[in-house]
Motif scaffolding. Structure first.
Motif, mmCIF file in Angstrom:
data_model
loop_
_atom_site.group_PDB
_atom_site.id
_atom_site.type_symbol
_atom_site.label_atom_id
_atom_site.label_comp_id
_atom_site.label_asym_id
_atom_site.label_seq_id
_atom_site.Cartn_x
_atom_site.Cartn_y
_atom_site.Cartn_z
ATOM 1 N N GLY A 98 40.303 39.082 32.638
ATOM 2 C CA GLY A 98 40.074 40.511 32.844
ATOM 3 C C GLY A 98 38.752 40.719 33.561
ATOM 4 O O GLY A 98 37.789 39.993 33.323
ATOM 5 N N VAL A 99 38.705 41.683 34.470
ATOM 6 C CA VAL A 99 37.466 41.976 35.206
ATOM 7 C C VAL A 99 36.656 42.984 34.404
ATOM 8 O O VAL A 99 37.149 44.053 34.039
ATOM 9 N N GLU A 100 35.426 42.628 34.145
ATOM 10 C CA GLU A 100 34.547 43.447 33.304
ATOM 11 C C GLU A 100 34.339 44.842 33.892
ATOM 12 O O GLU A 100 34.046 44.986 35.084
ATOM 13 N N GLY A 101 34.541 45.849 33.066
ATOM 14 C CA GLY A 101 34.271 47.223 33.486
ATOM 15 C C GLY A 101 35.416 47.889 34.225
ATOM 16 O O GLY A 101 35.359 49.077 34.528
ATOM 17 N N ILE A 102 36.482 47.129 34.538
ATOM 18 C CA ILE A 102 37.631 47.732 35.238
ATOM 19 C C ILE A 102 38.887 47.361 34.460
ATOM 20 O O ILE A 102 39.425 46.261 34.601
ATOM 21 N N PRO A 103 39.371 48.281 33.615
ATOM 22 C CA PRO A 103 40.404 47.951 32.633
ATOM 23 C C PRO A 103 41.728 47.432 33.206
ATOM 24 O O PRO A 103 42.370 46.610 32.588
#
Length: 285
Positions: A98-103
Motif C-alpha cells: 500500500g502507498v502511504e497516505g493514498i488509500p
C-alpha cells in the motif's frame, strides 16, 4: 487560484470522483527512448486517479525502481518484488504494498534483482505471459493497473505488452521525439499478431512541453496529425516541481498540488478516465 487547484487535486473531502471503468484497464506505459517521462507519467496518473475514487495498482517493471522511489515504496535488496512474481511465481498480492497516505493505491516494487530477469526469463516456460498470469490471478479488483516499462524492448517490456490491453506512449516534445517510435509500434503490432490480439495503442501523452519554443509546437502538430484522437488534449509542461517531487518520495500531486505540472497530470488523468467510460474495455481482473 493555486489554492483552489490544490484542493481540487488533493480532494480531501473525497467528493470529487473520476468515472470508474466497468472493467479493469491494464495500461502499459512504454517508449524505448529513455527520459521521456514514462515513470513520472505512471506515478502521477496513478496518484491522480487514486485520489479521485479509483482503485489503482502500479507495477514497477524497470530494474532502476524509479516508480517505487516516486511512490516512497521500499525497494531495497531483500524486499519481495516483481522479480519474485516473474521468476518464482510468487502471487502478486504477496508483494504489492500500500502507498502511504493514498488509500486506493498499491505498488508492486522493483529491486535491482530485476536486472537479471531478462536473461533468466529466456529459459522459463511461457516466458512472455508471466506477468499477465500474475495480474489475472490477483484476488482483488482494480480499476486501473499501470505497468511502468524499462526503456528497452526486451522480455520485460514484452511481458508488459502481453499483460496489457492498452499502451500509453509518453512522447517528449523534442526534435528526436518520433525517431524510434516506429520500432515500438512494430513491436506492438508483432505482440498483437502473435501473443495479445486485444492490445491497442489507446493513448499518446505529450510531455516536457516548452511553450516558448517553436519546436514544441511543431512536434505537437506532427504527433497530432500522425495519431489523431489518440493524443490527449492535456499536455504536460516542463515544470521544475515535477522534477523535484521524486527526490522527496512523492508525486507532484502531493508535493505541490497547485503547480502547473500537477494540474496538467490531473487533467490528463481525467481525460483518460472519461475516455474509458465512453469506450468500455473487455477484461476483468
Amino acid at each position: 487560484m493555486e489554492a483552489m487547484r490544490a484542493v481540487q487535486i488533493l480532494n480531501p473531502s473525497g467528493e470529487v470522483t473520476m468515472p470508474r471503468p466497468e472493467r479493469t484497464r491494464v495500461m502499459c506505459v512504454a517508449n524505448q527512448k529513455g527520459g521521456v517521462g514514462k515513470t513520472t507519467t505512471t506515478v502521477n496518473l496513478a496518484v491522480a486517479l487514486a485520489l479521485h475514487g479509483n482503485r489503482v495498482l502500479v507495477v514497477d517493471l524497470d530494474p532502476q525502481g524509479n516508480a517505487s522511489t516516486g511512490l516512497n515504496v521500499p525497494h531495497h535488496t531483500g524486499v519481495p518484488d516483481v522479480y519474485d512474481c516473474l521468476i518464482n511465481s510468487v502471487p502478486l498480492e504477496e508483494v504489492a504494498q500500500g502507498v502511504e497516505g493514498i488509500p486506493n493505491l498499491w505498488c508492486v516494487p522493483a529491486t535491482i534483482d530485476l536486472a537479471g530477469a531478462e536473461i533468466e526469463l529466456v529459459s522459463v516456460v511461457a516466458r512472455e505471459s508471466r506477468l499477465s498470469r500474475a495480474i489475472d490471478a490477483y484476488p482483488g479488483h482494480f480499476d486501473y493497473v499501470f505497468i511502468d516499462c524499462p526503456p528497452s524492448l526486451g522480455l520485460l517490456t514484452v511481458n508488459a505488452l502481453v499483460a496489457a490491453q492498452e499502451v500509453l506512449i509518453p512522447i517528449q516534445c523534442e526534435y528526436y521525439a518520433l525517431e524510434g517510435l516506429n520500432q515500438l509500434i512494430n513491436n506492438i503490432n508483432l505482440v498483437r499478431k502473435h501473443l495479445n490480439p486485444r492490445l491497442d495503442v489507446s493513448t499518446i501523452l505529450l510531455t516536457m512541453y516548452d511553450r516558448r519554443t517553436r519546436l514544441a509546437d511543431a512536434v505537437e502538430q506532427d504527433v497530432r496529425n500522425h495519431f489523431g484522437d489518440k493524443v490527449l488534449q492535456a499536455v504536460i509542461p516542463r515544470n521544475v516541481r515535477v522534477s523535484e517531487a521524486p527526490s522527496y518520495g512523492q508525486s507532484v500531486m502531493t508535493y505541490d498540488p497547485g503547480s502547473r505540472g500537477a494540474t496538467s497530470y490531473f487533467e490528463a488523468a481525467q481525460e483518460i478516465a472519461e475516455r474509458g467510460v465512453k469506450e468500455p474495455v473487455s477484461r476483468n481482473a
